[in-house]
Scaffold this motif. Structure first.
Motif, short mmCIF file in Angstrom:
data_model
loop_
_atom_site.label_atom_id
_atom_site.label_comp_id
_atom_site.label_asym_id
_atom_site.label_seq_id
_atom_site.Cartn_x
_atom_site.Cartn_y
_atom_site.Cartn_z
N ILE A 44 0.86 -1.19 0.00
CA ILE A 44 0.00 0.00 0.00
C ILE A 44 0.89 1.24 0.00
CG2 ILE A 44 -1.84 1.23 1.23
CD1 ILE A 44 -2.38 -1.52 2.68
N PHE A 45 0.77 2.06 -1.05
CA PHE A 45 1.66 3.20 -1.23
C PHE A 45 0.92 4.49 -0.87
CE2 PHE A 45 3.26 -0.33 -3.60
CZ PHE A 45 4.60 -0.32 -3.27
N ALA A 46 1.02 4.86 0.38
CA ALA A 46 0.33 6.05 0.87
C ALA A 46 1.26 7.25 0.98
CB ALA A 46 -0.32 5.76 2.23
N ALA A 47 2.56 7.05 0.71
CA ALA A 47 3.50 8.16 0.85
C ALA A 47 3.27 9.23 -0.22
CB ALA A 47 4.94 7.65 0.75
N ALA A 48 3.55 10.47 0.14
CA ALA A 48 3.54 11.59 -0.81
C ALA A 48 4.98 11.80 -1.26
CB ALA A 48 2.99 12.84 -0.15
N VAL A 49 5.33 11.08 -2.31
CA VAL A 49 6.72 11.09 -2.78
C VAL A 49 6.96 12.33 -3.64
CG1 VAL A 49 8.44 9.76 -4.08
CG2 VAL A 49 6.65 8.56 -2.80
N ALA A 50 8.08 12.99 -3.43
CA ALA A 50 8.42 14.14 -4.28
C ALA A 50 8.65 13.65 -5.70
CB ALA A 50 9.68 14.84 -3.75
N ASN A 60 12.17 11.64 -9.92
CA ASN A 60 12.39 10.54 -8.99
C ASN A 60 11.77 9.25 -9.53
OD1 ASN A 60 13.91 11.25 -6.71
ND2 ASN A 60 12.19 12.39 -5.82
N PRO A 61 12.25 8.10 -9.05
CA PRO A 61 11.58 6.86 -9.45
C PRO A 61 10.15 6.84 -8.91
CG PRO A 61 13.14 6.45 -7.65
CD PRO A 61 13.34 7.87 -8.10
N ASP A 62 9.24 6.22 -9.64
CA ASP A 62 7.88 6.01 -9.15
C ASP A 62 7.87 4.66 -8.42
OD1 ASP A 62 5.11 5.19 -8.92
OD2 ASP A 62 4.65 6.87 -10.25
N ILE A 63 7.78 4.73 -7.10
CA ILE A 63 7.93 3.52 -6.27
C ILE A 63 6.77 2.56 -6.53
CG2 ILE A 63 8.18 2.67 -3.91
CD1 ILE A 63 9.26 5.59 -3.27
N LEU A 64 5.56 3.10 -6.53
CA LEU A 64 4.36 2.29 -6.78
C LEU A 64 4.46 1.59 -8.14
CD1 LEU A 64 1.34 1.45 -6.65
CD2 LEU A 64 0.75 3.80 -7.18
N ALA A 65 4.75 2.34 -9.20
CA ALA A 65 4.79 1.75 -10.55
C ALA A 65 5.92 0.73 -10.65
CB ALA A 65 4.97 2.86 -11.59
N VAL A 97 -1.70 -1.33 -4.04
CA VAL A 97 -2.68 -0.27 -3.82
C VAL A 97 -1.99 1.09 -3.86
CG1 VAL A 97 -4.41 0.62 -2.22
CG2 VAL A 97 -3.97 -1.85 -2.34
N GLY A 98 -2.54 2.00 -4.65
CA GLY A 98 -2.01 3.36 -4.71
C GLY A 98 -3.00 4.36 -4.15
N PHE A 99 -2.52 5.54 -3.88
CA PHE A 99 -3.37 6.65 -3.45
C PHE A 99 -3.35 7.73 -4.52
CE2 PHE A 99 -4.89 6.42 0.98
CZ PHE A 99 -4.49 5.13 1.25
N ALA A 100 -4.40 8.51 -4.58
CA ALA A 100 -4.42 9.64 -5.50
C ALA A 100 -5.16 10.79 -4.82
CB ALA A 100 -5.14 9.26 -6.78
N ALA A 144 -7.46 6.38 -14.65
CA ALA A 144 -6.30 6.54 -15.52
C ALA A 144 -5.02 6.17 -14.77
CB ALA A 144 -6.24 7.97 -16.04
N LYS A 145 -4.96 6.59 -13.52
CA LYS A 145 -3.78 6.30 -12.70
C LYS A 145 -3.64 4.81 -12.43
CE LYS A 145 -2.57 9.63 -10.19
NZ LYS A 145 -2.48 10.69 -9.17
N LEU A 146 -4.75 4.15 -12.19
CA LEU A 146 -4.77 2.69 -11.97
C LEU A 146 -4.12 1.98 -13.14
CD1 LEU A 146 -6.39 0.60 -9.95
CD2 LEU A 146 -7.94 0.41 -11.88
N ARG A 206 -2.20 3.37 -15.61
CA ARG A 206 -0.84 3.84 -15.89
C ARG A 206 0.16 3.21 -14.95
NH1 ARG A 206 -1.85 8.97 -15.32
NH2 ARG A 206 -0.74 9.35 -13.41
N LYS A 207 -0.23 3.05 -13.68
CA LYS A 207 0.72 2.55 -12.69
C LYS A 207 0.63 1.04 -12.52
CE LYS A 207 1.32 6.86 -10.39
NZ LYS A 207 2.30 7.40 -9.45
N GLY A 208 -0.35 0.41 -13.12
CA GLY A 208 -0.45 -1.05 -13.05
C GLY A 208 -0.83 -1.58 -11.67
O1 C5P Z 1 1.18 10.13 -9.71
P1 C5P Z 1 0.82 10.42 -8.29
O2 C5P Z 1 1.97 10.98 -7.49
O3 C5P Z 1 -0.43 11.21 -8.12
O4 C5P Z 1 0.49 8.97 -7.69
C1 C5P Z 1 0.23 8.82 -6.35
C2 C5P Z 1 0.51 7.40 -5.95
O5 C5P Z 1 1.77 6.96 -6.44
C3 C5P Z 1 0.60 7.25 -4.46
O6 C5P Z 1 0.19 5.93 -4.13
C4 C5P Z 1 2.09 7.46 -4.20
O7 C5P Z 1 2.49 6.87 -2.98
C5 C5P Z 1 2.70 6.75 -5.39
N1 C5P Z 1 3.98 7.32 -5.82
C6 C5P Z 1 5.16 6.60 -5.62
N2 C5P Z 1 6.35 7.13 -6.06
C7 C5P Z 1 6.38 8.32 -6.70
C8 C5P Z 1 5.20 9.05 -6.90
C9 C5P Z 1 4.01 8.53 -6.44
O8 C5P Z 1 5.12 5.52 -5.04
N3 C5P Z 1 7.55 8.79 -7.12
#
Ligand code: C5P
Length: 222
Positions: A91-97, A125-130, A144-147, A159-161, A163-165
């Motif tokens: 579950i990716f709830a972080a607000a990643v920069a 930055n790398p997209d951790i969720l994707a 699970v992702g958050f938006a 769309a995010k679902l 795109r991020k798989g």
């Molecule tokens: O694309 P956006 O940032 O809106 O997507 C949000 C989701 O993607 C959240 O679940 C967030 O934790 C995850 N995310 C991530 N790594 C990033 C950016 C977003 O895991 N670099």
């Protein structure tokens, strides 16, 4: 105690912001308290799961009964997440920069009279969720992702679902005030073929219900 629907399951959760260094004393950050992610970690532990929480810098305490790994930057968060795999549910709830400074200065940038302000070159930055959702060998069964959206919440979540798989997006409506850092949340659970909208609830209640929902999904899928 109560029922333990996630007994024997491993759950991995990211929470909080990331801090991306500019120099040793300055950083770029996202606004996130970590309250929702930490509440989900606590709820997963209460449901009997073995929980690893990878947290960016927050001011709230580590949840009891959860292995918490503290990181600063997005790249550190990705490394900690990858070393915590395998997991049944992630579950990716972080607000990643989204961006970091291409080359953080090794020493403090000095303000000099008459000199121009420094320009910051940013890189993505790398997209951790994707990244985790795309893993071939040990992809968690439920990702699970958050938006956070202000409008067209459901469309953007769909769309995010794709795109991020991931398997589920928890979309929060941040159009109103008080979600960021507040104690309540209004969410929609968006999967490929379903949308569930919940009333405004305390973040702790969103966490408990989300964990119950994921326990039911993982039972249906196994
Ligand atoms: O694309 P956006 O940032 O809106 O997507 C949000 C989701 O993607 C959240 O679940 C967030 O934790 C995850 N995310 C991530 N790594 C990033 C950016 C977003 O895991 N670099």
């Amino acid at each position: 105690s109560g029922p333990k629907p996630l007994a024997g399951k491993r759950v991995l959760i990211t929470s909080g912001p990331t801090h991306e260094p500019i120099d040793p004393v300055r950083y770029i950050a996202n606004r996130s308290s970590g309250k929702q992610g930490h509440a989900i970690a606590a709820a997963a532990a209460a449901a009997g799961a073995s929980v690893t929480l990878v947290s960016g810098p927050v001011t709230i305490p580590d949840p009891a009964g959860v292995e918490t790994i503290h990181v600063e930057s997005a790249r550190e968060m990705l490394a900690a997440v990858e070393s915590a795999l395998p997991a049944d549910i992630a579950i990716f709830a972080a607000a990643v920069a989204d961006w970091r400074v291409a080359e953080a200065a090794p020493g403090k940038l000095k303000k000099q009279a008459g000199a121009e302000a420094p320009a910051l070159a940013l890189v993505e930055n790398p997209d951790i969720l994707a990244t985790v959702a795309a893993r071939e060998i040990d992809r968690p069964a439920l990702v699970v992702g958050f938006a956070a959206e202000t409008d067209n919440v459901i469309d953007y979540a769909r769309a995010k679902l794709a795109r991020k798989g991931c398997d589920l997006i928890v979309a929060n409506d941040v159009g109103g005030t008080g979600v960021m850092g507040g104690d309540a949340n209004t969410v929609h659970l968006v999967s490929a073929d379903n949308v569930e909208t919940w009333p405004t609830l305390p973040k702790s209640e969103v966490a408990t219900r989300l964990i119950a929902h994921l326990a039911a999904m993982s039972k249906a899928g196994s």
